[in-house]
Design an enzyme around this catalytic site. Structure first.
Site, PDB file in Angstrom:
ATOM      1  N   CYS A 185       0.866  -1.177   0.000  1.00  0.00           N
ATOM      2  CA  CYS A 185       0.000   0.000   0.000  1.00  0.00           C
ATOM      3  C   CYS A 185       0.904   1.229   0.000  1.00  0.00           C
ATOM      4  CB  CYS A 185      -0.957  -0.011   1.189  1.00  0.00           C
ATOM      5  SG  CYS A 185      -0.126  -0.113   2.798  1.00  0.00           S
ATOM      6  N   THR A 186       0.341   2.402   0.177  1.00  0.00           N
ATOM      7  CA  THR A 186       1.107   3.641   0.006  1.00  0.00           C
ATOM      8  C   THR A 186       2.317   3.714   0.933  1.00  0.00           C
ATOM      9  OG1 THR A 186      -0.949   4.764  -0.589  1.00  0.00           O
ATOM     10  CG2 THR A 186       0.950   6.156  -0.063  1.00  0.00           C
TER      11      THR A 186
END
Length: 296
Positions: A185-186
């Site tokens: 994810c980010t």
């Protein structure tokens, strides 16, 4: 000379008094003129803030002076100076709203029972050893993956993080349960939780990318397994890890490659969709595909 910066970090650790931490963080961010979002729960802190370089440094120094946050992995990126409209500091039941707070257990070392952490170089070692057997599993909302993702990644059909439980319980990913699955994810926080949920549901070999896409992009730029742009939750809306980045997204109007999201002009919708700057400039209104037939 103005030098705006954005920082992103999280820490999973037990907090006995989240409200006291909220008041302290709010006062600290206001003291140094920072804007952005800070979420606090009994399980820790999740923050994305922007401001002038020296102010952000002072905020980070004071935040790390609190023992439970001393090892926070703070990720830096370039800002534009007005990246967030306001400061929001809130206490919530979950740092990331998967709707499964009762499954998450944390101690002073972090999340208990999550996936094995892989630093960017460790991911490359895994790919060298296991090759095509490795599955990248996107831990973000599907929209974010429209402009960038790991090569050949599985992108679940999710609009919010609350959708992940139904997705991984649907049976559509059961064939992955015995394969090495790398969640990403980010910045890493969503996969801290997602990897726990996947392991609890029978996925046997689950990894999480340490530091998320941000740390991977810093290490390998456009020369690794990441393709396209990274969606970010501030005014920039996307960032790249080097010159010559090829966008995976395409304008809904003309089909031209773009990483630029715009909000639907229907105030009852406000859905984000991809539209290039040229098409945006050429139209007075900008409606998503669902609203345009009804409103135009």
């Amino acid at each position: 000379m103005s030098m705006p910066k954005i920082v992103l970090f999280y820490v999973f650790t037990p907090l006995a008094d989240p409200e006291a931490i909220r008041l302290w963080q709010k006062a600290l961010a206001e003291k140094w003129n920072l804007k952005g979002r800070v979420i606090i729960s009994k399980d820790g802190i999740n923050a994305t803030l922007g401001g002038e370089l020296n102010d952000v440094k002072r905020y980070c120094r004071e935040t790390r002076s609190y023992a439970p946050f001393k090892n926070a992995d703070i990720k830096w990126s370039e800002g534009e100076g007005d990246d967030f409209p306001r400061l929001s500091v809130k206490v919530r039941p979950e740092l990331v709203t998967f709707g499964a707070g009762d499954e998450l257990k944390v101690n002073e070392e972090g999340v208990i029972g999550g996936g094995t952490h892989l630093k960017p170089e460790d991911l490359h070692h895994l790919m060298d050893e296991r090759g095509d057997d490795v599955v990248f599993f996107d831990g973000r909302n599907a929209m974010e993956a429209e402009i960038g993702k790991f090569r050949n990644a599985v992108v679940p059909n999710t609009t919010t993080t609350r959708d992940f439980l139904n997705e991984i319980e649907s049976g559509k990913y059961d064939d992955l349960k015995k394969r090495p699955v790398v969640t990403y994810c980010t910045g890493g926080i969503r996969c801290e939780v997602l990897s726990v949920l996947m392991k609890n549901r029978g996925f046997e070999e689950v990894y999480q990318l340490d530091g998320g896409i941000v740390r991977y992009g810093e290490a390998y730029g456009n020369d690794g397994y990441w393709d396209g742009s990274l969606y970010v939750f501030d005014k920039r809306m996307h960032m790249e890890f080097g010159s010559g980045t090829e966008s995976l997204g395409h304008c809904v109007e003309c089909g031209k490659p773009t990483a630029q999201f715009v909000n639907c002009a229907n105030n009852d919708c406000r859905k984000l969709f991809l539209r290039c700057d040229e098409c945006t400039a050429a139209h007075k209104h900008q409606y998503c595909g669902e609203c345009e037939p009804a409103l135009v």
